[in-house]
Write a protein that holds these residues in place. Structure first.
Motif, PDB file in Angstrom:
ATOM      1  N   LYS A  81       0.843  -1.210   0.000  1.00 58.09           N
ATOM      2  CA  LYS A  81       0.000   0.000   0.000  1.00 58.09           C
ATOM      3  C   LYS A  81       0.878   1.260   0.000  1.00 58.09           C
ATOM      4  CE  LYS A  81      -3.780   2.074   2.740  1.00 58.09           C
ATOM      5  NZ  LYS A  81      -3.209   3.134   3.597  1.00 58.09           N
ATOM      6  N   ALA A  82       1.928   1.241   0.808  1.00 59.31           N
ATOM      7  CA  ALA A  82       2.830   2.396   0.877  1.00 59.31           C
ATOM      8  C   ALA A  82       3.512   2.626  -0.476  1.00 59.31           C
ATOM      9  CB  ALA A  82       3.877   2.184   1.970  1.00 59.31           C
ATOM     10  N   HIS A  83       3.911   1.556  -1.147  1.00 58.04           N
ATOM     11  CA  HIS A  83       4.544   1.684  -2.473  1.00 58.04           C
ATOM     12  C   HIS A  83       3.558   2.270  -3.481  1.00 58.04           C
ATOM     13  CE1 HIS A  83       7.960  -0.190  -0.890  1.00 58.04           C
ATOM     14  NE2 HIS A  83       7.801  -1.425  -1.299  1.00 58.04           N
ATOM     15  N   TYR A  84       2.329   1.779  -3.430  1.00 57.68           N
ATOM     16  CA  TYR A  84       1.281   2.279  -4.325  1.00 57.68           C
ATOM     17  C   TYR A  84       1.084   3.779  -4.113  1.00 57.68           C
ATOM     18  CZ  TYR A  84      -3.514   3.106  -5.971  1.00 57.68           C
ATOM     19  OH  TYR A  84      -4.633   3.617  -6.578  1.00 57.68           O
ATOM     20  N   TYR A 111       0.082 -14.639  -0.226  1.00 58.61           N
ATOM     21  CA  TYR A 111      -0.348 -13.921  -1.425  1.00 58.61           C
ATOM     22  C   TYR A 111      -1.851 -13.673  -1.419  1.00 58.61           C
ATOM     23  CZ  TYR A 111       4.240 -14.463  -3.606  1.00 58.61           C
ATOM     24  OH  TYR A 111       5.583 -14.390  -3.898  1.00 58.61           O
ATOM     25  N   ARG A 112      -2.611 -14.700  -1.063  1.00 58.11           N
ATOM     26  CA  ARG A 112      -4.079 -14.540  -1.030  1.00 58.11           C
ATOM     27  C   ARG A 112      -4.481 -13.391  -0.117  1.00 58.11           C
ATOM     28  NH1 ARG A 112      -4.196 -20.227  -0.171  1.00 58.11           N
ATOM     29  NH2 ARG A 112      -4.295 -21.272  -2.181  1.00 58.11           N
ATOM     30  N   GLN A 113      -3.863 -13.338   1.066  1.00 58.84           N
ATOM     31  CA  GLN A 113      -4.217 -12.297   2.040  1.00 58.84           C
ATOM     32  C   GLN A 113      -3.853 -10.911   1.524  1.00 58.84           C
ATOM     33  OE1 GLN A 113      -2.609 -13.181   5.923  1.00 58.84           O
ATOM     34  NE2 GLN A 113      -3.389 -15.278   5.863  1.00 58.84           N
ATOM     35  N   ILE A 114      -2.672 -10.774   0.950  1.00 59.45           N
ATOM     36  CA  ILE A 114      -2.229  -9.458   0.451  1.00 59.45           C
ATOM     37  C   ILE A 114      -3.129  -8.995  -0.694  1.00 59.45           C
ATOM     38  CG2 ILE A 114      -0.360  -8.260  -0.785  1.00 59.45           C
ATOM     39  CD1 ILE A 114       1.605  -9.900   1.008  1.00 59.45           C
ATOM     40  N   ILE A 115      -3.429  -9.892  -1.633  1.00 58.46           N
ATOM     41  CA  ILE A 115      -4.297  -9.533  -2.774  1.00 58.46           C
ATOM     42  C   ILE A 115      -5.692  -9.162  -2.276  1.00 58.46           C
ATOM     43  CG2 ILE A 115      -5.401 -10.409  -4.880  1.00 58.46           C
ATOM     44  CD1 ILE A 115      -2.427  -9.904  -5.310  1.00 58.46           C
ATOM     45  N   LEU A 118      -5.561  -5.697  -0.765  1.00 54.86           N
ATOM     46  CA  LEU A 118      -5.403  -4.665  -1.805  1.00 54.86           C
ATOM     47  C   LEU A 118      -6.743  -4.403  -2.495  1.00 54.86           C
ATOM     48  CD1 LEU A 118      -1.995  -5.744  -3.411  1.00 54.86           C
ATOM     49  CD2 LEU A 118      -2.403  -3.612  -2.187  1.00 54.86           C
ATOM     50  N   ARG A 119      -7.452  -5.479  -2.814  1.00 54.74           N
ATOM     51  CA  ARG A 119      -8.751  -5.314  -3.480  1.00 54.74           C
ATOM     52  C   ARG A 119      -9.750  -4.606  -2.566  1.00 54.74           C
ATOM     53  NH1 ARG A 119      -8.899 -11.315  -6.317  1.00 54.74           N
ATOM     54  NH2 ARG A 119      -7.658 -10.742  -8.133  1.00 54.74           N
ATOM     55  N   ALA A 120      -9.729  -4.969  -1.291  1.00 55.35           N
ATOM     56  CA  ALA A 120     -10.650  -4.345  -0.327  1.00 55.35           C
ATOM     57  C   ALA A 120     -10.370  -2.853  -0.207  1.00 55.35           C
ATOM     58  CB  ALA A 120     -10.531  -5.024   1.031  1.00 55.35           C
ATOM     59  N   ALA A 121      -9.093  -2.470  -0.394  1.00 56.18           N
ATOM     60  CA  ALA A 121      -8.706  -1.054  -0.306  1.00 56.18           C
ATOM     61  C   ALA A 121      -8.812  -0.349  -1.662  1.00 56.18           C
ATOM     62  CB  ALA A 121      -7.275  -0.951   0.217  1.00 56.18           C
ATOM     63  N   ASN A 122      -9.376  -1.053  -2.666  1.00 54.84           N
ATOM     64  CA  ASN A 122      -9.497  -0.510  -4.033  1.00 54.84           C
ATOM     65  C   ASN A 122      -8.153  -0.080  -4.618  1.00 54.84           C
ATOM     66  OD1 ASN A 122     -12.269  -0.821  -4.493  1.00 54.84           O
ATOM     67  ND2 ASN A 122     -12.693   0.920  -3.162  1.00 54.84           N
ATOM     68  N   ILE A 123      -7.117  -0.866  -4.302  1.00 57.89           N
ATOM     69  CA  ILE A 123      -5.786  -0.578  -4.839  1.00 57.89           C
ATOM     70  C   ILE A 123      -5.544  -1.526  -6.012  1.00 57.89           C
ATOM     71  CG2 ILE A 123      -3.304  -0.710  -4.383  1.00 57.89           C
ATOM     72  CD1 ILE A 123      -3.968   0.127  -1.478  1.00 57.89           C
ATOM     73  N   THR A 124      -5.412  -0.955  -7.200  1.00 57.76           N
ATOM     74  CA  THR A 124      -5.118  -1.783  -8.370  1.00 57.76           C
ATOM     75  C   THR A 124      -3.701  -1.485  -8.831  1.00 57.76           C
ATOM     76  OG1 THR A 124      -6.169  -0.088  -9.729  1.00 57.76           O
ATOM     77  CG2 THR A 124      -7.493  -1.997  -9.173  1.00 57.76           C
TER      78      THR A 124
END
Length: 206
Positions: free
Chosen positions: A109-112, A142-146, A149-155
């Motif tokens: 998230k920080a990188h995004y 990986y499942r948890q991170i993805i 990210l989706r829950a935070a609307n980060i694509t």
């Protein structure tokens, strides 16, 4: 998306490894020479960039923002101990690709938010090509991170890295991961070109 990370071995030089990956159809190359000086990296980077241009491949250099700018490479990959992504973006501007290494959702998230173009997420499992390994993620990581990210609307594209073999790829892609970064599994194969072709074929058909 397959990213090949150059590696030096008893059998292959950095440029040999890049040539093999390109011949195998990989179009995203990262030159990674962690312990070398800029002066040692520069001549290899110049040749690697020529190879990548000849094959129409993206050429990314690990860590060395100034060298990326000097050579006009396509971008840079920044690890945890390298220059912050925000600072690199200020130096390089909007037209260069910047990737960042992440081991957690918070880091991704920080990188995004700092304007990264993609995340190198790992390690998937223990790997010998990297010192100071972060905690191994595996499929569940990986499942948890993805999911977060989706829950935070980060694509943002997320590339799995770290000890990945051909057999791991289908399961990794099912977690929502965008791409795979490889090094050793290609170079340890009897025929690295055929191995790379096979890996790209697996990814294209998943």
């Amino acid at each position: 998306m397959v990213q090949f990370i150059s590696h030096y071995s008893e059998r292959y030089s950095y440029l040999d490894s890049i040539q093999l990956a390109l011949e195998g159809g990989c179009r995203w190359i990262q030159l990674r020479m962690k312990d070398a000086t800029d002066d040692e990296v520069r001549p290899i980077a110049v040749e690697a960039q020529k190879l990548c241009r000849a094959y129409g491949a993206k050429f990314i250099i690990d860590d060395r923002v100034a060298l990326v700018r000097e050579l006009g490479a396509d971008g840079v990959h920044l690890g945890k101990n390298d220059m912050p992504i925000r600072e690199a973006r200020q130096i390089l501007g909007p037209d260069f690709i910047i990737g960042g290494t992440a081991n957690t959702f918070e880091e991704a998230k920080a990188h995004y938010e700092a304007s990264a173009d993609y995340i190198g997420c790992g390690p998937f499992r223990f790997t010998t090509t990297k010192q100071k390994l972060a905690p191994v993620l595996g499929l569940d990581g990986y499942r948890q991170i993805i999911r977060k990210l989706r829950a935070a609307n980060i694509t943002i594209p997320v590339v799995a890295i770290g000890g990945i073999t051909k057999d791991d790829i289908p399961a990794i892609l099912q977690t929502g991961i965008t791409g795979i970064a490889l090094s050793g599994t290609v170079l340890r194969a009897d025929d690295p070109i055929a191995e790379m072709k096979h890996i790209i074929n697996i990814i294209n058909h998943e």
